[in-house]
Design a protein around this motif. Structure first.
Motif, PDB file in Angstrom:
ATOM      1  N   ALA A  88     -21.896   8.871 -15.651  1.00  0.00           N
ATOM      2  CA  ALA A  88     -21.718   8.485 -14.139  1.00  0.00           C
ATOM      3  C   ALA A  88     -22.419   7.209 -13.788  1.00  0.00           C
ATOM      4  CB  ALA A  88     -21.691   9.622 -13.363  1.00  0.00           C
ATOM      5  N   ALA A  89     -23.637   7.148 -14.198  1.00  0.00           N
ATOM      6  CA  ALA A  89     -24.726   6.300 -14.119  1.00  0.00           C
ATOM      7  C   ALA A  89     -24.421   5.082 -15.013  1.00  0.00           C
ATOM      8  CB  ALA A  89     -26.018   6.867 -14.114  1.00  0.00           C
ATOM      9  N   GLY A  90     -23.451   5.080 -15.595  1.00  0.00           N
ATOM     10  CA  GLY A  90     -23.165   3.780 -16.369  1.00  0.00           C
ATOM     11  C   GLY A  90     -24.308   3.641 -17.769  1.00  0.00           C
ATOM     12  N   LEU A  91     -24.555   4.607 -18.176  1.00  0.00           N
ATOM     13  CA  LEU A  91     -25.676   4.633 -19.101  1.00  0.00           C
ATOM     14  C   LEU A  91     -25.003   5.031 -20.330  1.00  0.00           C
ATOM     15  CD1 LEU A  91     -28.910   5.690 -17.108  1.00  0.00           C
ATOM     16  CD2 LEU A  91     -28.213   3.502 -17.382  1.00  0.00           C
ATOM     17  N   SER A  92     -25.685   4.671 -21.480  1.00  0.00           N
ATOM     18  CA  SER A  92     -25.244   5.089 -22.739  1.00  0.00           C
ATOM     19  C   SER A  92     -25.667   6.449 -23.149  1.00  0.00           C
ATOM     20  CB  SER A  92     -25.507   3.975 -23.941  1.00  0.00           C
ATOM     21  OG  SER A  92     -26.917   3.868 -24.034  1.00  0.00           O
ATOM     22  N   ILE A  93     -25.237   7.425 -24.006  1.00  0.00           N
ATOM     23  CA  ILE A  93     -25.591   8.592 -24.426  1.00  0.00           C
ATOM     24  C   ILE A  93     -26.111   8.550 -25.620  1.00  0.00           C
ATOM     25  CG2 ILE A  93     -24.842  10.982 -24.910  1.00  0.00           C
ATOM     26  CD1 ILE A  93     -22.292  10.626 -23.144  1.00  0.00           C
ATOM     27  N   PRO A  94     -27.510   8.774 -25.878  1.00  0.00           N
ATOM     28  CA  PRO A  94     -28.230   8.770 -27.201  1.00  0.00           C
ATOM     29  C   PRO A  94     -27.861   9.992 -28.024  1.00  0.00           C
ATOM     30  CG  PRO A  94     -29.529   9.509 -25.546  1.00  0.00           C
ATOM     31  CD  PRO A  94     -28.400   9.373 -24.857  1.00  0.00           C
ATOM     32  N   GLU A  95     -28.194   9.581 -29.472  1.00  0.00           N
ATOM     33  CA  GLU A  95     -27.783  10.823 -30.432  1.00  0.00           C
ATOM     34  C   GLU A  95     -28.746  11.829 -30.391  1.00  0.00           C
ATOM     35  OE1 GLU A  95     -25.341  10.859 -32.641  1.00  0.00           O
ATOM     36  OE2 GLU A  95     -24.669   8.705 -31.868  1.00  0.00           O
ATOM     37  N   GLY A  96     -28.662  12.887 -30.972  1.00  0.00           N
ATOM     38  CA  GLY A  96     -29.568  13.898 -30.875  1.00  0.00           C
ATOM     39  C   GLY A  96     -29.133  15.116 -29.770  1.00  0.00           C
ATOM     40  N   VAL A  97     -30.395  16.032 -29.686  1.00  0.00           N
ATOM     41  CA  VAL A  97     -30.251  16.938 -28.796  1.00  0.00           C
ATOM     42  C   VAL A  97     -30.802  16.470 -27.413  1.00  0.00           C
ATOM     43  CG1 VAL A  97     -31.293  19.659 -28.200  1.00  0.00           C
ATOM     44  CG2 VAL A  97     -30.803  18.583 -30.503  1.00  0.00           C
TER      45      VAL A  97
END
Length: 356
Positions: A88-97
């Motif tokens: 929603a904030a336009g940020l990427s989702i990092p890998e991992g937990v």
């Protein structure tokens, strides 16, 4: 996503949890063992984060009901919520937990310096912060609520647990270097984030209540006294009937909240505020109604089961403790009741419940 596809996701989730989340896994997690195999199974099926081509927020909420049914001992709800906020904030989702800190002790601030954006603040009740690779935080840029993500290596964690023994840590950041910062999309507010977090607890609890009812029905049909199943006794039947009513009520409100959330995403921008308000009200209603359902259901279930329900080796032990803990997290019924009462007073019960 269609109802048929969502049903397929739910059925797949039941299979994954049956295979990878038995009671031994839950019991070992309660002693501090990270269930790596379970997390890998969930991540491998695309259940831990939202995806443009896969799991939607609404699918994920339905999935959390299944997770509650199996007392899943990983930060699944938090990872899903974290990815929801990042997207929603336009940020990427990092890998991992992933986990999320949305309960600040004060008003954490981001600061833009020559060396980068830095974040300071203190957040409580951060689920599995000690285990997460990244923590997504709700903070402020001036008065504007923002979302940002910080690597595990930059945070200070003080371990804590909730009533169920699940990790609920305190996280402190002192000028930690963070990545990009994104604002909440209009018309979201800090209260919207709190509502989304509370909704995860309503969904988890709806699943756990279903499991307790199923277990009680099975036990009452198998356990015999004076030569017949205890489920044949009128007093036991009355207790189970009352449990069924409470579980059905929570299930109905959970479905209402799910539908309202979906409608708020589909509504044209001119009415998004009203649709979001409707969704947040149903979540508040769920939190309020949940308290009674948990009290009645856990009390009757343990009375029917006798002392067996309290033993750690029996699933009801872990389900009960989770329900008691989830009831309190992100606001208990007392905290949410004022918004429910205000709506009922202004619009009446019929319009408040049906939206018509």
């Amino acid at each position: 996503m269609s109802t048929t596809v969502r049903q397929m996701i739910v059925e797949t989730a039941h299979r994954v949890f049956r295979d990878a989340c038995d009671m031994e896994t839950v019991a070992q997690a309660a002693k501090g063992t990270w269930p790596k195999t379970l997390w890998q199974a969930l991540a491998g099926n695309g259940f831990t984060t939202l995806d443009d081509d896969g799991l939607t927020w609404e699918d994920a909420l339905a999935l959390l009901q299944v997770a509650g049914y199996y007392a899943v001992p990983v930060p699944l709800a938090e990872s899903i919520l974290a990815s929801r906020l990042l997207t929603a904030a336009g940020l990427s989702i990092p890998e991992g937990v992933l986990t999320v800190g949305v309960t600040p002790a004060s008003k954490p601030q981001v600061e833009h310096t020559a060396s980068g954006t830095r974040l300071s603040g203190r957040w409580t009740q951060v689920a599995w912060a000690r285990q997460a690779d990244h923590v997504v935080f709700l903070a402020f840029d001036g008065d504007q609520p923002v979302i940002t993500c910080v690597d595990q290596s930059s945070i200070q964690v003080t371990s804590g647990t909730n009533l169920a023994g699940e990790p609920r840590d305190t996280v402190v950041l002192e000028g930690a270097l963070t990545g990009d910062v994104g604002g909440l999309p209009s018309p979201w507010s800090q209260d919207s984030v709190r509502s989304f977090a509370a909704l995860t607890r309503v969904m988890l609890s709806a699943g756990a209540l279903e499991r307790i009812l199923d277990m009680t029905l099975q036990y009452a049909g198998e356990r015999k006294q004076f030569g017949r199943p205890i489920g044949k006794f009128q007093a036991v039947q009355a207790q189970i009937a009352e449990m069924a009513i409470e579980v059905a009520a929570v299930r109905a409100i959970a479905n209402l909240a799910l539908a309202a959330t979906e409608a708020s995403n589909d509504t044209a921008s001119s009415t998004e505020g009203a649709a979001l308000g409707r969704a947040e009200w149903t979540i508040a209603l769920g939190k309020v109604r949940l308290a009674q359902a948990i009290h009645v259901s856990t009390t009757h279930a343990h009375q029917v089961h006798g002392a067996m329900g309290f033993t750690e080796e029996y699933p009801m032990h872990h389900l009960t403790r989770r329900l008691w803990a989830w009831r309190q997290e992100f606001g208990n019924d007392t905290a949410w009741a004022p918004s429910v009462v205000t709506e009922l007073r202004e619009h009446g019960v019929w319009r408040a419940v049906t939206g018509v």
